[in-house]
Design a protein around this motif. Structure first.
Motif, PDB file in Angstrom:
ATOM      1  N   TYR A 158       0.862  -1.037  -0.064  1.00 21.93           N
ATOM      2  CA  TYR A 158       0.281   0.342   0.371  1.00 21.93           C
ATOM      3  C   TYR A 158       0.820   1.683   0.041  1.00 21.93           C
ATOM      4  O   TYR A 158       1.514   1.669   0.877  1.00 21.93           O
ATOM      5  N   GLN A 264      -8.799  -3.370   5.076  1.00 24.17           N
ATOM      6  CA  GLN A 264     -10.191  -2.840   4.982  1.00 24.17           C
ATOM      7  C   GLN A 264     -10.077  -0.885   5.372  1.00 24.17           C
ATOM      8  O   GLN A 264     -10.641  -0.423   4.253  1.00 24.17           O
ATOM      9  N   GLY A 266      -7.570   1.073   5.002  1.00 25.83           N
ATOM     10  CA  GLY A 266      -6.304   1.780   4.880  1.00 25.83           C
ATOM     11  C   GLY A 266      -5.400   1.641   5.850  1.00 25.83           C
ATOM     12  O   GLY A 266      -4.411   2.849   5.422  1.00 25.83           O
ATOM     13  N   VAL A 284     -11.834  -4.372  -0.634  1.00 31.27           N
ATOM     14  CA  VAL A 284     -10.059  -2.699  -1.004  1.00 31.27           C
ATOM     15  C   VAL A 284     -10.809  -3.594  -3.033  1.00 31.27           C
ATOM     16  O   VAL A 284     -10.947  -3.776  -2.825  1.00 31.27           O
ATOM     17  N   TRP A 290      -1.576   0.760  -4.897  1.00 32.83           N
ATOM     18  CA  TRP A 290      -1.201  -0.689  -4.667  1.00 32.83           C
ATOM     19  C   TRP A 290      -0.217  -1.136  -5.649  1.00 32.83           C
ATOM     20  O   TRP A 290      -0.640  -0.613  -6.756  1.00 32.83           O
TER      21      TRP A 290
END
Length: 418
Positions: A158, A264, A266, A284, A290
């Motif tokens: 992420y 979920q 973040g 997500v 990503w």
């Protein structure tokens, strides 16, 4: 020190040639009958839902019957729940299908019971398939399934978390990841996630770490438990370091994953082992934030991936017609269509480039040669169920890593000796 992945460049590789479909239209399979109209029979195939399977297979049945008009192909979509019981009950009641969709642990389970038929003669040259694909359909040296799908549990990054922490290179090893964790925590992010609840498969949680440390659950011949090793201890201690420092949410040591998990929300910088499709299913929507990278390395760079296959039951009265269908389905263009429609990957080694460069799937596809397909044993699922509570107990501090693994191996040995 292992070279890290620069943030300023995406993880890319040379796009593999996609001329396979023109050069290898039959994928090494035995050719069709000189007169397909001479081939007759009725074949029942059980599949399980990834997409609207009934609609997809209806089109494939029509295509198949254009080539083989005298083979009646009946595709039945079964629920995933209790699928092993469904198969066993159908066999016992004389109502079994001819072909069934299997994954690797089912191949070992049913092959050891003598209910699967050798299908090695369906393909002339098995080297056209990836090594994990062939391993995933084999048991005791015999091929029991036609590989039609491959997946990979990638490491998903992420990117905003790393940017917020001021980290300019992504880690490639366990130690580099641990070194980055304090800055990520300071920026408000967990380093990663891990679920020790009894629900998730160890193929997606502990096993990849064990393999990365250089260990394995069983010996190469499957006769001994090798889990109680320094590699097993290293994998648990890696996780303990993460949880002890608050670098992962300890709630999920005892709670099943849910829609409110840090990933979920973040709040997780890195998912160590999952597929982009699974991420989507969890709520997500991975976009440009990503990135898919190879798994972290301790001693080895390895992760888990499944192989979906079509297996032929030994009791089938329509083996010749079923094998004709398997040969037909092994054509690269059909295998490719099957996987693209389900966001998976072709098990045919040269059939790459299924997804647009820069997408998560394109990154995952490059990692197919890093895959292990799990524990190859008739009772792989029972073995996993015996190991899960011991790993959880160690992570909760109820037992030492050494004692947890010794207890797990004692229990596993009991199964192996039956």
């Amino acid at each position: 020190m292992a070279k890290r992945h620069k943030l300023v460049t995406a993880f890319v590789g040379a796009l593999a040639a996609t001329s396979l479909l023109a050069a290898c239209s039959t994928n090494g399979a035995a050719g069709p009958s000189e007169n397909p109209e001479d081939v007759t029979g009725e074949v029942t195939l059980w599949v399980y839902p990834y997409i609207d399977e009934a609609a997809w297979w209806a089109d494939e049945v029509d295509k198949f019957n254009e080539d083989y008009p005298n083979i009646k192909l009946d595709v039945v979509v079964q629920p995933w729940a209790d699928r092993d019981t469904q198969i066993t009950t159908a066999i016992a009641g004389g109502q079994a299908p001819d072909l069934v969709y299997f994954i690797p642990d089912q191949i070992g389970q049913f092959a050891s019971q003598g209910v699967l038929s050798d299908v090695s003669d369906v393909i002339d040259d098995w080297s056209v398939y990836t090594k994990p694909a062939v391993e995933g359909v084999s048991f005791d040296g015999t091929i029991y399934g036609l590989p039609i799908l491959q997946s990979v549990s990638s490491r998903l990054i992420y990117k905003p978390a790393w940017e917020a922490a001021g980290i300019t290179e992504y880690p490639t090893t366990w130690q580099e990841a641990l070194a980055d964790a304090p800055a990520l925590k300071e920026a408000g992010y967990y380093l990663t996630d891990y679920y020790a609840d009894q629900g998730p498969s160890l193929n997606l949680t502990f096993y990849p770490l064990l393999w990365q440390a250089g260990g394995d659950v069983l010996s190469e011949d499957g006769s001994e438990c090798t889990l109680d090793s320094k590699e097993g201890v290293a994998a648990i201690e890696f996780l303990q370091t993460i949880f002890d420092n608050g670098w992962a949410d300890s709630t999920y040591l005892t709670t099943a994953p849910d829609q409110n998990a840090p990933v979920q929300r973040g709040q997780t910088a890195m998912v160590m082992s999952t597929a982009s499709g699974t991420l989507v299913q969890s709520g997500v929507v991975p976009g440009d934030d990503w990135l898919s990278l190879p798994p972290l390395k301790d001693e080895e760079t390895v992760t888990y991936g499944a192989v979906g296959s079509l297996g032929l039951l030994e009791g089938s009265a329509n083996k010749d017609a079923a094998k004709v269908f398997l040969r037909w389905f092994s054509q690269p263009e059909i295998t490719r269509e099957y996987n693209v429609d389900r966001t998976y990957f072709s098990p045919i080694a040269a059939d790459t480039g299924l997804y647009e460069e820069g997408t998560l799937q394109a990154g995952e596809e490059k990692q197919l040669d890093l895959v292990k397909t799990g524990v190859s044993a008739p009772n792989a699922r029972q073995i996993m169920d015996l190991i899960k509570p011991q790993i959880q107990a160690a992570l909760l501090g109820q037992i030492s890593p050494e004692d947890a693994l010794a207890k797990a191996c004692t229990d596993v040995t009991g199964i192996l000796q039956r």
